[in-house]
Design a protein around this motif. Structure first.
Motif, PDB file in Angstrom:
ATOM      1  N   ASP A 134       0.832  -1.202   0.000  1.00 47.08           N
ATOM      2  CA  ASP A 134       0.000   0.000   0.000  1.00 47.08           C
ATOM      3  C   ASP A 134       0.870   1.257   0.000  1.00 47.08           C
ATOM      4  O   ASP A 134       0.521   2.273  -0.598  1.00 47.08           O
ATOM      5  CB  ASP A 134      -0.925   0.005   1.219  1.00 47.08           C
ATOM      6  CG  ASP A 134      -1.982  -1.086   1.130  1.00 47.08           C
ATOM      7  OD1 ASP A 134      -2.350  -1.468  -0.004  1.00 47.08           O
ATOM      8  OD2 ASP A 134      -2.431  -1.568   2.180  1.00 47.08           O
ATOM      9  N   THR A 135       2.000   1.174   0.716  1.00 42.95           N
ATOM     10  CA  THR A 135       2.938   2.294   0.763  1.00 42.95           C
ATOM     11  C   THR A 135       4.265   1.844   0.172  1.00 42.95           C
ATOM     12  O   THR A 135       4.958   1.017   0.751  1.00 42.95           O
ATOM     13  CB  THR A 135       3.153   2.774   2.212  1.00 42.95           C
ATOM     14  OG1 THR A 135       1.900   3.129   2.793  1.00 42.95           O
ATOM     15  CG2 THR A 135       4.101   3.980   2.240  1.00 42.95           C
ATOM     16  N   LEU A 136       4.598   2.365  -0.985  1.00 42.41           N
ATOM     17  CA  LEU A 136       5.844   1.974  -1.645  1.00 42.41           C
ATOM     18  C   LEU A 136       7.042   2.637  -0.973  1.00 42.41           C
ATOM     19  O   LEU A 136       6.906   3.675  -0.319  1.00 42.41           O
ATOM     20  CB  LEU A 136       5.794   2.384  -3.121  1.00 42.41           C
ATOM     21  CG  LEU A 136       4.753   1.678  -3.993  1.00 42.41           C
ATOM     22  CD1 LEU A 136       4.763   2.281  -5.396  1.00 42.41           C
ATOM     23  CD2 LEU A 136       5.012   0.189  -4.057  1.00 42.41           C
ATOM     24  N   PRO A 137       8.234   2.050  -1.122  1.00 44.16           N
ATOM     25  CA  PRO A 137       9.424   2.689  -0.554  1.00 44.16           C
ATOM     26  C   PRO A 137       9.726   4.004  -1.260  1.00 44.16           C
ATOM     27  O   PRO A 137       9.254   4.249  -2.375  1.00 44.16           O
ATOM     28  CB  PRO A 137      10.530   1.654  -0.805  1.00 44.16           C
ATOM     29  CG  PRO A 137      10.043   0.873  -1.983  1.00 44.16           C
ATOM     30  CD  PRO A 137       8.551   0.798  -1.824  1.00 44.16           C
ATOM     31  N   GLU A 138      10.490   4.828  -0.604  1.00 43.65           N
ATOM     32  CA  GLU A 138      10.885   6.101  -1.209  1.00 43.65           C
ATOM     33  C   GLU A 138      11.985   5.899  -2.236  1.00 43.65           C
ATOM     34  O   GLU A 138      11.981   6.502  -3.306  1.00 43.65           O
ATOM     35  CB  GLU A 138      11.378   7.054  -0.113  1.00 43.65           C
ATOM     36  CG  GLU A 138      11.792   8.421  -0.607  1.00 43.65           C
ATOM     37  CD  GLU A 138      12.268   9.313   0.529  1.00 43.65           C
ATOM     38  OE1 GLU A 138      13.452   9.708   0.496  1.00 43.65           O
ATOM     39  OE2 GLU A 138      11.479   9.602   1.444  1.00 43.65           O
ATOM     40  N   LYS A 139      12.936   5.005  -1.899  1.00 45.69           N
ATOM     41  CA  LYS A 139      14.070   4.752  -2.791  1.00 45.69           C
ATOM     42  C   LYS A 139      14.456   3.282  -2.740  1.00 45.69           C
ATOM     43  O   LYS A 139      14.223   2.592  -1.740  1.00 45.69           O
ATOM     44  CB  LYS A 139      15.285   5.600  -2.381  1.00 45.69           C
ATOM     45  CG  LYS A 139      15.057   7.102  -2.446  1.00 45.69           C
ATOM     46  CD  LYS A 139      16.296   7.866  -2.012  1.00 45.69           C
ATOM     47  CE  LYS A 139      16.036   9.377  -2.040  1.00 45.69           C
ATOM     48  NZ  LYS A 139      17.239  10.157  -1.633  1.00 45.69           N
ATOM     49  N   ILE A 140      15.050   2.794  -3.838  1.00 46.42           N
ATOM     50  CA  ILE A 140      15.648   1.460  -3.877  1.00 46.42           C
ATOM     51  C   ILE A 140      17.084   1.621  -4.353  1.00 46.42           C
ATOM     52  O   ILE A 140      17.339   2.222  -5.406  1.00 46.42           O
ATOM     53  CB  ILE A 140      14.893   0.504  -4.822  1.00 46.42           C
ATOM     54  CG1 ILE A 140      13.399   0.494  -4.511  1.00 46.42           C
ATOM     55  CG2 ILE A 140      15.459  -0.909  -4.674  1.00 46.42           C
ATOM     56  CD1 ILE A 140      12.590  -0.395  -5.444  1.00 46.42           C
ATOM     57  N   LEU A 141      18.024   1.111  -3.563  1.00 42.74           N
ATOM     58  CA  LEU A 141      19.439   1.192  -3.888  1.00 42.74           C
ATOM     59  C   LEU A 141      19.938  -0.160  -4.372  1.00 42.74           C
ATOM     60  O   LEU A 141      19.694  -1.185  -3.734  1.00 42.74           O
ATOM     61  CB  LEU A 141      20.247   1.611  -2.654  1.00 42.74           C
ATOM     62  CG  LEU A 141      19.857   2.928  -1.971  1.00 42.74           C
ATOM     63  CD1 LEU A 141      20.689   3.112  -0.706  1.00 42.74           C
ATOM     64  CD2 LEU A 141      20.055   4.106  -2.916  1.00 42.74           C
ATOM     65  N   PHE A 142      20.652  -0.168  -5.492  1.00 39.70           N
ATOM     66  CA  PHE A 142      21.218  -1.401  -6.036  1.00 39.70           C
ATOM     67  C   PHE A 142      22.735  -1.269  -6.075  1.00 39.70           C
ATOM     68  O   PHE A 142      23.258  -0.291  -6.610  1.00 39.70           O
ATOM     69  CB  PHE A 142      20.689  -1.664  -7.449  1.00 39.70           C
ATOM     70  CG  PHE A 142      19.222  -1.992  -7.501  1.00 39.70           C
ATOM     71  CD1 PHE A 142      18.780  -3.311  -7.448  1.00 39.70           C
ATOM     72  CD2 PHE A 142      18.286  -0.970  -7.611  1.00 39.70           C
ATOM     73  CE1 PHE A 142      17.427  -3.609  -7.503  1.00 39.70           C
ATOM     74  CE2 PHE A 142      16.928  -1.262  -7.670  1.00 39.70           C
ATOM     75  CZ  PHE A 142      16.498  -2.589  -7.611  1.00 39.70           C
ATOM     76  N   TYR A 143      23.434  -2.251  -5.525  1.00 39.30           N
ATOM     77  CA  TYR A 143      24.889  -2.228  -5.591  1.00 39.30           C
ATOM     78  C   TYR A 143      25.428  -3.650  -5.639  1.00 39.30           C
ATOM     79  O   TYR A 143      24.694  -4.623  -5.427  1.00 39.30           O
ATOM     80  CB  TYR A 143      25.501  -1.441  -4.416  1.00 39.30           C
ATOM     81  CG  TYR A 143      25.077  -1.885  -3.044  1.00 39.30           C
ATOM     82  CD1 TYR A 143      25.763  -2.885  -2.364  1.00 39.30           C
ATOM     83  CD2 TYR A 143      23.993  -1.275  -2.416  1.00 39.30           C
ATOM     84  CE1 TYR A 143      25.374  -3.272  -1.092  1.00 39.30           C
ATOM     85  CE2 TYR A 143      23.604  -1.656  -1.141  1.00 39.30           C
ATOM     86  CZ  TYR A 143      24.300  -2.663  -0.487  1.00 39.30           C
ATOM     87  OH  TYR A 143      23.905  -3.052   0.773  1.00 39.30           O
ATOM     88  N   ASN A 144      26.717  -3.783  -5.946  1.00 42.23           N
ATOM     89  CA  ASN A 144      27.359  -5.071  -6.158  1.00 42.23           C
ATOM     90  C   ASN A 144      26.521  -5.896  -7.144  1.00 42.23           C
ATOM     91  O   ASN A 144      26.087  -5.388  -8.158  1.00 42.23           O
ATOM     92  CB  ASN A 144      27.590  -5.801  -4.837  1.00 42.23           C
ATOM     93  CG  ASN A 144      28.793  -6.743  -4.927  1.00 42.23           C
ATOM     94  OD1 ASN A 144      29.074  -7.320  -5.969  1.00 42.23           O
ATOM     95  ND2 ASN A 144      29.517  -6.881  -3.833  1.00 42.23           N
ATOM     96  N   GLY A 145      26.256  -7.169  -6.859  1.00 39.56           N
ATOM     97  CA  GLY A 145      25.518  -8.010  -7.793  1.00 39.56           C
ATOM     98  C   GLY A 145      24.110  -7.525  -8.065  1.00 39.56           C
ATOM     99  O   GLY A 145      23.519  -7.848  -9.111  1.00 39.56           O
ATOM    100  N   GLY A 146      23.555  -6.735  -7.152  1.00 40.60           N
ATOM    101  CA  GLY A 146      22.212  -6.208  -7.336  1.00 40.60           C
ATOM    102  C   GLY A 146      22.122  -5.262  -8.516  1.00 40.60           C
ATOM    103  O   GLY A 146      21.027  -5.048  -9.071  1.00 40.60           O
ATOM    104  N   ALA A 147      23.254  -4.699  -8.924  1.00 38.53           N
ATOM    105  CA  ALA A 147      23.266  -3.763 -10.054  1.00 38.53           C
ATOM    106  C   ALA A 147      22.780  -4.428 -11.338  1.00 38.53           C
ATOM    107  O   ALA A 147      22.267  -3.756 -12.240  1.00 38.53           O
ATOM    108  CB  ALA A 147      24.677  -3.208 -10.259  1.00 38.53           C
ATOM    109  N   GLN A 148      22.911  -5.742 -11.426  1.00 37.89           N
ATOM    110  CA  GLN A 148      22.489  -6.451 -12.634  1.00 37.89           C
ATOM    111  C   GLN A 148      20.969  -6.417 -12.825  1.00 37.89           C
ATOM    112  O   GLN A 148      20.479  -6.576 -13.940  1.00 37.89           O
ATOM    113  CB  GLN A 148      22.964  -7.910 -12.558  1.00 37.89           C
ATOM    114  CG  GLN A 148      24.480  -8.035 -12.461  1.00 37.89           C
ATOM    115  CD  GLN A 148      24.941  -9.451 -12.190  1.00 37.89           C
ATOM    116  OE1 GLN A 148      24.923 -10.287 -13.091  1.00 37.89           O
ATOM    117  NE2 GLN A 148      25.335  -9.727 -10.959  1.00 37.89           N
TER     118      GLN A 148
END
Length: 210
Positions: A134-148
């Protein structure tokens, strides 16, 4: 009677479909949900209990379960069914009372440890489930393998694009993109740096890390 068919659906779709059915009720009614495994039964009934409603479940045959949700205000136990008592759970709390917003940090293209194939399935399910909050996050951070996950070829791009359209800021570490040779393949969000990542996490009201 409203019927939700979640046979063959992977987590978290049975819960998502049930949630939408309850939200779209225009008048008091019964809702029945069909699933094909006991884990889905537990997930759906736990969600229902968190809404304050009562549910009964029964196994109809192998690979077919029925969950009845009483949205009429009158709950009766059915033959061959068992009432699902509310379980204590923290649930998915809304972002209230925090100094900053909710930030999700993703450091891998898979969730948890163990089988890589399962981890990728879980991460895909996690990001889809995130879109249903119902309430989405403000930001999502991607780093290391998550960058893919934010780059060409990722099978979660549609979910990330949807959240970006809802004003969720998606940021991917530039150093990580360079390391994996993906800087020219970024498909959603923008490039960021380690200082901004640290600053964002430090100012967050709540951090979620799958």
């Amino acid at each position: 009677m409203i019927t939700v068919n979640a046979i063959g659906d992977a987590c978290p779709l049975p819960v998502v479909k049930t949630k939408k059915a309850l939200e779209n009720l225009e008048a008091p009614d019964m809702v029945e949900v069909f699933v094909d495994n006991e884990t889905a039964v537990k997930n759906v009934t736990k969600f229902v209990s968190q809404t304050g409603k009562k549910a009964v479940s029964k196994k109809i045959e192998e690979g077919r379960y029925q969950i009845l949700i009483d949205c009429t205000g009158n709950s009766e136990e059915k033959d061959g069914s068992k009432e699902i008592q509310p379980e204590k759970s923290g649930g998915c709390a809304e972002n209230t009372g925090n100094a900053g917003g909710t930030v999700v940090v993703i450091s891998s293209d898979r969730m948890g440890e163990g089988k890589d194939e399962l981890g990728k399935v879980l991460m895909k399910g996690f990001l889809f489930a995130l879109t249903q909050l119902d309430t989405l996050p403000e930001k999502i951070l991607f780093y290391n393998g998550g960058a893919q996950l934010t780059c060409e070829g990722s099978d979660v791009l549609k979910d990330l694009e949807f959240m970006q359209e809802q004003k969720v800021e998606i940021l991917t570490c530039g150093t990580c993109l360079d390391y994996y040779g993906l800087k020219e393949k970024l498909k959603v969000g923008s490039v960021t740096n380690m200082y901004t990542i640290v600053e964002t996490m430090a100012e967050a009201g709540k951090i979620i890390k799958p």
